[in-house]
Design a protein around this motif. Sequence first.
Motif, mmCIF file in Angstrom:
data_model
loop_
_atom_site.group_PDB
_atom_site.id
_atom_site.type_symbol
_atom_site.label_atom_id
_atom_site.label_comp_id
_atom_site.label_asym_id
_atom_site.label_seq_id
_atom_site.Cartn_x
_atom_site.Cartn_y
_atom_site.Cartn_z
ATOM 1 N N ALA A 41 0.829 -1.204 0.000
ATOM 2 C CA ALA A 41 0.000 0.000 0.000
ATOM 3 C C ALA A 41 0.865 1.256 0.000
ATOM 4 O O ALA A 41 0.615 2.208 -0.758
ATOM 5 N N ASP B 60 1.249 4.341 -2.866
ATOM 6 C CA ASP B 60 1.042 5.754 -2.552
ATOM 7 C C ASP B 60 2.231 6.597 -2.997
ATOM 8 O O ASP B 60 2.056 7.695 -3.549
ATOM 9 N N LYS C 10 -5.637 0.497 -4.712
ATOM 10 C CA LYS C 10 -4.901 1.737 -4.934
ATOM 11 C C LYS C 10 -5.021 2.259 -6.367
ATOM 12 O O LYS C 10 -4.457 3.299 -6.709
#
Length: 402
Positions: A131, A135, A181
């Motif tokens: 994750a 990002d 995501k």
Amino acid sequence: MEIERSFKPYLTSHVWFHTVNRTVLGGPVGRSSHVCFNFWLLSLDTGLTQGILERLESGEVVIGDGSFLITLEKRGYVKAGLWTPEAVIEHPDAVRQLHMEFLRAGSNVMQTFTFSASEDNMESKWEDVNAAACDLAREVAGKGDALVAGGICQTSIYKYHKDEARIKKLFRQQLEVFAWKNVDFLIAEYFEHVEEAVWAVEVLKESDRPVAVTMCIGPEGDMHDITPGECAVRLVKAGASIVGVNCRFGPDTSLKTMELMKEGLERAGLKAHLMVQPLGFHTPDCGKEGFVDLPEYPFGLESRVATRWDIQKYAREAYNLGVRYIGGCCGFEPYHIRAIAEELAPERGFLPPASEKHGSWGSGLDMHTKPWIRARARREYWENLLPASGRPFCPSLSKPDF
């Protein structure tokens, strides 16, 4: 030689250009040309961008990124041996900075730093790492005209168990994070065995994102002696839209493998986009396993580093072969990526921001006070240079340990 072109039409929101005059010494037409380049600045906000397949299908050259594991190990953020990407959580600024350097050098793709980030390698940390990597890649991609690619690689268990269900579960776990995501496309990379690579493609095809897959093989084929051409055929039949090779071998060997893949696809009547991301090292003496079997791996490879001029040659040869996704892997530093962008500037119509501080083919040296250094400000000098290692008692080639 026509160079100045309008920037890509999909850059529609908050893009500024800085146009400067540059002299290209000995361009593709073999003469010096005074041309005007567009340097795109990292000022893209939320404009719509074309996806990876739309770009490739239009004939655009897509430039990948380069080395993360080897580079961040040298910088003190990755531990050799484990080669896992905890740095995205422990040292996010270091990862962000490297992404930014590749973006500024000309990369169109910010690949998530998720190599070996599956549960079998990272246990409970795998989800947070994937994750965080997404990002960081998205944050930097948003500063320029770049896509985000979610990346998976071969597992640590295939060689011992070949448990298809268990291995596919590991791939699927990472895919779920990439879907959450909202990455732009997916890359399955660094596969020694085409069987496992096919399993990876089959899992990634469960999403609605385009799939690229690269194997870490040379001209001899995978570890089960499946030829590069047959590997490419199996991967395309599994659903991959982009196929190629990455890592393990230097540019020259990787391009030979790409040629075999291309020939295999043509014989089978199949079409796919081609992708190559080799080492930034010269490795003509390695065996079937690639550079990992060389005695210099991984801490003594510096004498093998490719020059920026080597990479310009590689970029041109890859382009002439029909490859349109061109990048690098271990040892490929940002200045290597800039070399790709500079070599293919005539086709792309612009130079990256990092080229503002770099004279084409050493042209900046014409300002030097010493005449013998000024004489190096030309393409012929750097193309024909045979660089010395400075190590008079060292061999030019090594004997692989395996």
